[in-house]
Design an enzyme around this catalytic site. Structure first.
Site, mmCIF file in Angstrom:
data_model
loop_
_atom_site.group_PDB
_atom_site.id
_atom_site.type_symbol
_atom_site.label_atom_id
_atom_site.label_comp_id
_atom_site.label_asym_id
_atom_site.label_seq_id
_atom_site.Cartn_x
_atom_site.Cartn_y
_atom_site.Cartn_z
ATOM 1 N N HIS A 77 0.824 -1.211 0.000
ATOM 2 C CA HIS A 77 0.000 0.000 0.000
ATOM 3 C C HIS A 77 0.860 1.263 0.000
ATOM 4 O O HIS A 77 2.012 1.259 0.440
ATOM 5 C CB HIS A 77 -0.928 0.011 1.218
ATOM 6 C CG HIS A 77 -0.204 0.050 2.529
ATOM 7 N ND1 HIS A 77 0.330 1.205 3.068
ATOM 8 C CD2 HIS A 77 0.089 -0.938 3.405
ATOM 9 C CE1 HIS A 77 0.905 0.937 4.217
ATOM 10 N NE2 HIS A 77 0.788 -0.357 4.444
ATOM 11 N N GLU A 85 -1.648 -6.770 7.473
ATOM 12 C CA GLU A 85 -0.312 -6.579 8.046
ATOM 13 C C GLU A 85 -0.161 -7.489 9.268
ATOM 14 O O GLU A 85 -1.162 -7.923 9.860
ATOM 15 C CB GLU A 85 -0.146 -5.104 8.444
ATOM 16 C CG GLU A 85 1.169 -4.737 9.129
ATOM 17 C CD GLU A 85 2.397 -5.011 8.274
ATOM 18 O OE1 GLU A 85 2.712 -6.212 8.091
ATOM 19 O OE2 GLU A 85 3.036 -4.061 7.812
ATOM 20 N N GLY A 132 3.582 -4.487 4.209
ATOM 21 C CA GLY A 132 5.004 -4.791 4.230
ATOM 22 C C GLY A 132 5.313 -6.202 4.684
ATOM 23 O O GLY A 132 6.073 -6.931 4.041
#
EC number: 5.4.2.11
Length: 247
Positions: free
Chosen positions: A9, A87, A183
């Site tokens: 993102h 995440e 991530g």
């Protein structure tokens, strides 16, 4: 040859404020929205087209997907959202500033919490307002599935079922797929695809808003991977992620 595109993102408000975000549902900054549009432009210029997309249930990833597909004139493609692409959950660290946390606990300890494979951050209490168990988007999950904290190993273990059961079969059918996630959920997939060791995964950083293209063989084994766009800008973005926990 099969192509798979991974996209972290765009910059979120808590990315900008250098906070541990995890499952907190923070939105993109204006810069993050622009990163998403630019990612779409890069993918369109590279001749990429998609039949379907997978993303998390967090708005920073969903909005990145929207903006990127808007830029590509692909708003119509099928989109599948799953908590498994969220995440990693940062436990009691969620919402804390990374640099301030490093000053309190030491850079080495925070690096272990951020980047090690099997050491989770301190657990969140179920009585904490940050506990996701009361969020309706997780209403179908069992209590055991709702994390109080996660290490990367935990994130790998929750991501891989949707990879094996849903995403990989679509790729084998010839569907052109993009995954827009986070991530650490993307680090989890990259670790699996590239067979990266538990020791080496510590050094892997994925920047916001830059498409990562995988070229796969018929068995979904990587032939090569590469980021789109300016390589100098890529290096700066990766270095910025690596430096987030410095005191």
């Amino acid at each position: 040859m099969i192509k798979l595109v991974l996209l972290r993102h765009g910059e979120s408000q808590w990315n900008r404020e250098n906070r541990f975000t995890g499952w907190h549902d923070i939105d993109l900054t204006e810069n993050g929205r622009n990163e998403a549009f630019q990612a779409g432009r890069l993918m369109k210029e590279a001749g990429l087209v998609f039949d379907m997309a997978y993303t998390s249930v967090l708005k920073r990833a969903i909005r990145t997907l929207w903006n990127a597909m808007d830029s590509m004139d692909l708003m119509w493609i099928s989109v599948f959202k799953s908590w498994r692409l969220n995440e990693r959950h940062y436990g009691a660290l969620q919402g804390l500033n990374k640099s301030e946390t490093s000053r309190k606990y030491g850079e080495e300890q925070v690096l272990v919490w951020r980047r090690s494979y099997d050491t989770p951050p301190p657990l969140l209490e179920k009585s904490d307002a940050r506990y996701p168990g009361t969020d309706p988007r997780y209403g179908d999950l069992s209590e055991a599935e709702i994390p109080l904290s996660e290490c990367l190993k935990d994130t790998v273990e929750r991501f891989l079922p949707i990879w094996h059961e849903t995403i990989a079969p679509q790729l084998r059918k010839g569907k052109r797929v993009i995954i827009v996630a986070h991530g650490n959920s993307l680090r989890a997939l990259v670790k699996y695809l590239d067979n990266i060791s538990e020791e080496d995964i510590v050094g892997l950083n994925i920047p916001t808003g830059i498409p990562l293209v995988y070229e796969l063989d018929d068995d979904l084994k990587p032939l090569k991977n590469y980021y789109l766009g300016d390589q100098e800008a890529l290096k700066k973005a990766v270095d910025a992620v690596a430096g987030q926990s410095k005191a």
